[in-house]
Design a protein around this motif. Structure first.
Motif, PDB file in Angstrom:
ATOM      1  N   LEU A 168     -33.793  -8.736  83.796  1.00  0.00           N
ATOM      2  CA  LEU A 168     -34.934  -8.269  84.431  1.00  0.00           C
ATOM      3  C   LEU A 168     -36.003  -7.646  83.381  1.00  0.00           C
ATOM      4  O   LEU A 168     -36.999  -7.825  83.269  1.00  0.00           O
ATOM      5  N   MET A 169     -35.258  -6.810  82.287  1.00  0.00           N
ATOM      6  CA  MET A 169     -36.119  -6.193  81.497  1.00  0.00           C
ATOM      7  C   MET A 169     -36.765  -6.927  80.395  1.00  0.00           C
ATOM      8  O   MET A 169     -37.929  -7.001  80.177  1.00  0.00           O
ATOM      9  N   ASP A 170     -36.024  -8.055  80.035  1.00  0.00           N
ATOM     10  CA  ASP A 170     -36.514  -9.158  79.314  1.00  0.00           C
ATOM     11  C   ASP A 170     -37.659 -10.006  80.194  1.00  0.00           C
ATOM     12  O   ASP A 170     -38.577 -10.514  79.437  1.00  0.00           O
ATOM     13  N   MET A 171     -37.554 -10.154  81.378  1.00  0.00           N
ATOM     14  CA  MET A 171     -38.587 -10.900  82.087  1.00  0.00           C
ATOM     15  C   MET A 171     -39.635  -9.935  82.428  1.00  0.00           C
ATOM     16  O   MET A 171     -40.786 -10.613  82.676  1.00  0.00           O
ATOM     17  N   LEU A 172     -39.701  -8.867  82.202  1.00  0.00           N
ATOM     18  CA  LEU A 172     -40.591  -8.030  82.767  1.00  0.00           C
ATOM     19  C   LEU A 172     -42.042  -8.016  82.212  1.00  0.00           C
ATOM     20  O   LEU A 172     -42.951  -8.151  82.782  1.00  0.00           O
ATOM     21  N   PRO A 173     -42.329  -8.538  80.836  1.00  0.00           N
ATOM     22  CA  PRO A 173     -43.456  -8.764  80.274  1.00  0.00           C
ATOM     23  C   PRO A 173     -44.094  -9.818  80.810  1.00  0.00           C
ATOM     24  O   PRO A 173     -45.404  -9.707  81.342  1.00  0.00           O
ATOM     25  N   SER A 174     -43.605 -10.845  81.022  1.00  0.00           N
ATOM     26  CA  SER A 174     -44.104 -12.001  81.737  1.00  0.00           C
ATOM     27  C   SER A 174     -44.153 -11.820  83.253  1.00  0.00           C
ATOM     28  O   SER A 174     -45.392 -12.369  83.786  1.00  0.00           O
ATOM     29  N   TYR A 175     -43.501 -10.996  83.705  1.00  0.00           N
ATOM     30  CA  TYR A 175     -43.574 -10.645  85.392  1.00  0.00           C
ATOM     31  C   TYR A 175     -44.769  -9.914  85.420  1.00  0.00           C
ATOM     32  O   TYR A 175     -45.558 -10.013  86.389  1.00  0.00           O
ATOM     33  N   PHE A 176     -44.985  -8.892  84.545  1.00  0.00           N
ATOM     34  CA  PHE A 176     -46.226  -8.257  84.591  1.00  0.00           C
ATOM     35  C   PHE A 176     -47.528  -8.892  84.577  1.00  0.00           C
ATOM     36  O   PHE A 176     -48.468  -8.541  85.356  1.00  0.00           O
ATOM     37  N   ARG A 177     -47.558  -9.586  83.646  1.00  0.00           N
ATOM     38  CA  ARG A 177     -48.615 -10.447  83.434  1.00  0.00           C
ATOM     39  C   ARG A 177     -49.050 -11.599  84.338  1.00  0.00           C
ATOM     40  O   ARG A 177     -49.993 -11.876  84.658  1.00  0.00           O
ATOM     41  N   PHE A 178     -47.990 -12.132  85.037  1.00  0.00           N
ATOM     42  CA  PHE A 178     -48.269 -12.955  86.018  1.00  0.00           C
ATOM     43  C   PHE A 178     -48.589 -12.260  87.085  1.00  0.00           C
ATOM     44  O   PHE A 178     -49.877 -12.994  87.890  1.00  0.00           O
ATOM     45  N   PHE A 179     -48.379 -11.279  87.744  1.00  0.00           N
ATOM     46  CA  PHE A 179     -48.766 -10.658  88.941  1.00  0.00           C
ATOM     47  C   PHE A 179     -50.350  -9.951  88.641  1.00  0.00           C
ATOM     48  O   PHE A 179     -51.101  -9.954  89.412  1.00  0.00           O
ATOM     49  N   THR A 180     -50.331  -9.170  87.455  1.00  0.00           N
ATOM     50  CA  THR A 180     -51.771  -8.772  87.106  1.00  0.00           C
ATOM     51  C   THR A 180     -52.882  -9.802  87.144  1.00  0.00           C
ATOM     52  O   THR A 180     -54.182  -9.283  87.212  1.00  0.00           O
ATOM     53  N   ARG A 181     -52.467 -11.097  86.782  1.00  0.00           N
ATOM     54  CA  ARG A 181     -53.421 -12.117  86.667  1.00  0.00           C
ATOM     55  C   ARG A 181     -53.945 -12.722  88.056  1.00  0.00           C
ATOM     56  O   ARG A 181     -54.725 -13.602  88.053  1.00  0.00           O
ATOM     57  N   LEU A 182     -53.271 -12.452  89.009  1.00  0.00           N
ATOM     58  CA  LEU A 182     -53.144 -13.255  90.364  1.00  0.00           C
ATOM     59  C   LEU A 182     -54.312 -12.586  91.031  1.00  0.00           C
ATOM     60  O   LEU A 182     -54.439 -11.127  91.048  1.00  0.00           O
ATOM     61  N   GLN A 183     -55.187 -13.202  91.762  1.00  0.00           N
ATOM     62  CA  GLN A 183     -56.278 -12.789  92.357  1.00  0.00           C
ATOM     63  C   GLN A 183     -55.968 -11.730  93.631  1.00  0.00           C
ATOM     64  O   GLN A 183     -56.759 -10.881  93.867  1.00  0.00           O
ATOM     65  N   ASP A 184     -54.843 -12.363  94.108  1.00  0.00           N
ATOM     66  CA  ASP A 184     -54.331 -11.356  95.278  1.00  0.00           C
ATOM     67  C   ASP A 184     -52.764 -11.508  95.286  1.00  0.00           C
ATOM     68  O   ASP A 184     -52.376 -12.445  95.546  1.00  0.00           O
ATOM     69  N   ALA A 185     -52.116 -10.331  94.693  1.00  0.00           N
ATOM     70  CA  ALA A 185     -50.555 -10.465  94.627  1.00  0.00           C
ATOM     71  C   ALA A 185     -49.880 -10.625  95.849  1.00  0.00           C
ATOM     72  O   ALA A 185     -48.739 -11.026  95.867  1.00  0.00           O
ATOM     73  N   ARG A 186     -50.577 -10.326  96.957  1.00  0.00           N
ATOM     74  CA  ARG A 186     -49.888 -10.266  97.940  1.00  0.00           C
ATOM     75  C   ARG A 186     -49.764 -11.810  98.681  1.00  0.00           C
ATOM     76  O   ARG A 186     -48.583 -12.204  99.436  1.00  0.00           O
TER      77      ARG A 186
END
Length: 277
Positions: free
Chosen positions: A133-151
């Motif tokens: 989870l910690m290794d994936m977190l940077p990519s996970y963070f970028r993925f969600f913050t770039r979505l127009q609507d995370a919902r």
């Protein structure tokens, strides 16, 4: 006259060059800003906040509580998922006795329980799962913050990662949102399906759909989704799956919840679904 005009043009050219040099010094190149952003994110991910909690039965011993990447998860909670810290803490500080009733053991051997309002799930992690989870977190963070609507994403929404050390044992755990939570405690899922798109060993031994999670071969009904909703769902699902592939994650499924709106007429409505590992 021509000589003075030439000199004036030369002065204007020199002035423009000085302005460009000042702009370049004030604004670093895009690649530099990107590298700085990536370094800042890496620093946030590796940040660990430690809190010592005193034991209630002793005045000397303490428990060590660790909060991993607090800045990253706070941004995800507040800015991306739209949950304030007060709302998050209110859910986490519910009735302990009620939480105990929802405590159970998963197939992987991990333990989990729902918060009192059933909005969040607290699940224990092994050391390997915690590191993944910690290794994936940077990519996970970028993925969600770039979505127009995370919902719109069907991926699991992680709200925090923690560990607690006591009695010479350290237990890691994660807080994630219950993807079948719809904000109304009166709305329950009458049927739940764990779908993998496979027919091999995908039949549940539980005959009662209200008391367990069913599988692919148990889904013996036609589900109709409006064309526009279906297209949006398919498009987002492809994005979500592409992200999981980029993280070398292949063991995941689609959790489908069905709420019967008018039971007398046999009408069913799909209320919520999500991709979960």
């Amino acid at each position: 006259s021509s000589r003075s005009t030439h000199r004036r043009q030369q002065q204007e050219q020199e002035e423009r060059e000085r302005e460009r040099e000042q702009e370049q010094q004030a604004t670093p190149p895009q690649s530099t800003r990107y590298r700085s952003s990536r370094r800042a994110q890496a620093a946030m991910v590796t940040e660990v906040m430690e809190v010592q909690l005193p034991r209630t039965d002793s005045g000397t011993d303490v428990f060590d509580f660790f909060c991993y990447a607090p800045g990253v998860f706070a941004h995800l909670r507040n800015k991306t998922f739209g949950v304030t810290e007060d709302e998050f803490m209110e859910s986490m500080q519910g009735d302990v006795e009620s939480m105990k009733e929802h405590f159970s053991e998963g197939r992987s051997g991990s333990f989990f329980f729902f918060t009192d309002d059933r909005r969040y799930i607290v699940k224990t992690l092994s050391a390997v799962e915690h590191q993944v989870l910690m290794d994936m977190l940077p990519s996970y963070f970028r993925f969600f913050t770039r979505l127009q609507d995370a919902r719109n994403s069907l991926l699991t929404r992680f709200f925090g990662c923690y560990s607690i050390s006591m009695y010479n044992h350290t237990q890691n755990f994660v807080v994630m949102e219950n993807c079948l939570w719809v904000g109304d405690p009166n709305i329950t899922m009458h049927e739940r399906y764990d779908l993998k798109g496979s027919w091999i060993d995908r039949h549940s031994d539980n005959p009662d759909p209200s008391k367990g999670v069913l599988k692919d071969l148990d889904l013996n009904q036609v589900i109709r989704i409006a064309p526009q909703s279906s297209a949006r769902m398919l498009e987002q699902t492809l994005r979500d799956v592409a992200f999981l592939c980029s993280q070398n994650i292949m063991d995941y499924s689609l959790l489908l919840g069905i709420h019967r709106c008018v039971e007398a007429r046999g009408t069913r409505r799909i209320h919520c679904s999500g991709l979960a590992q």
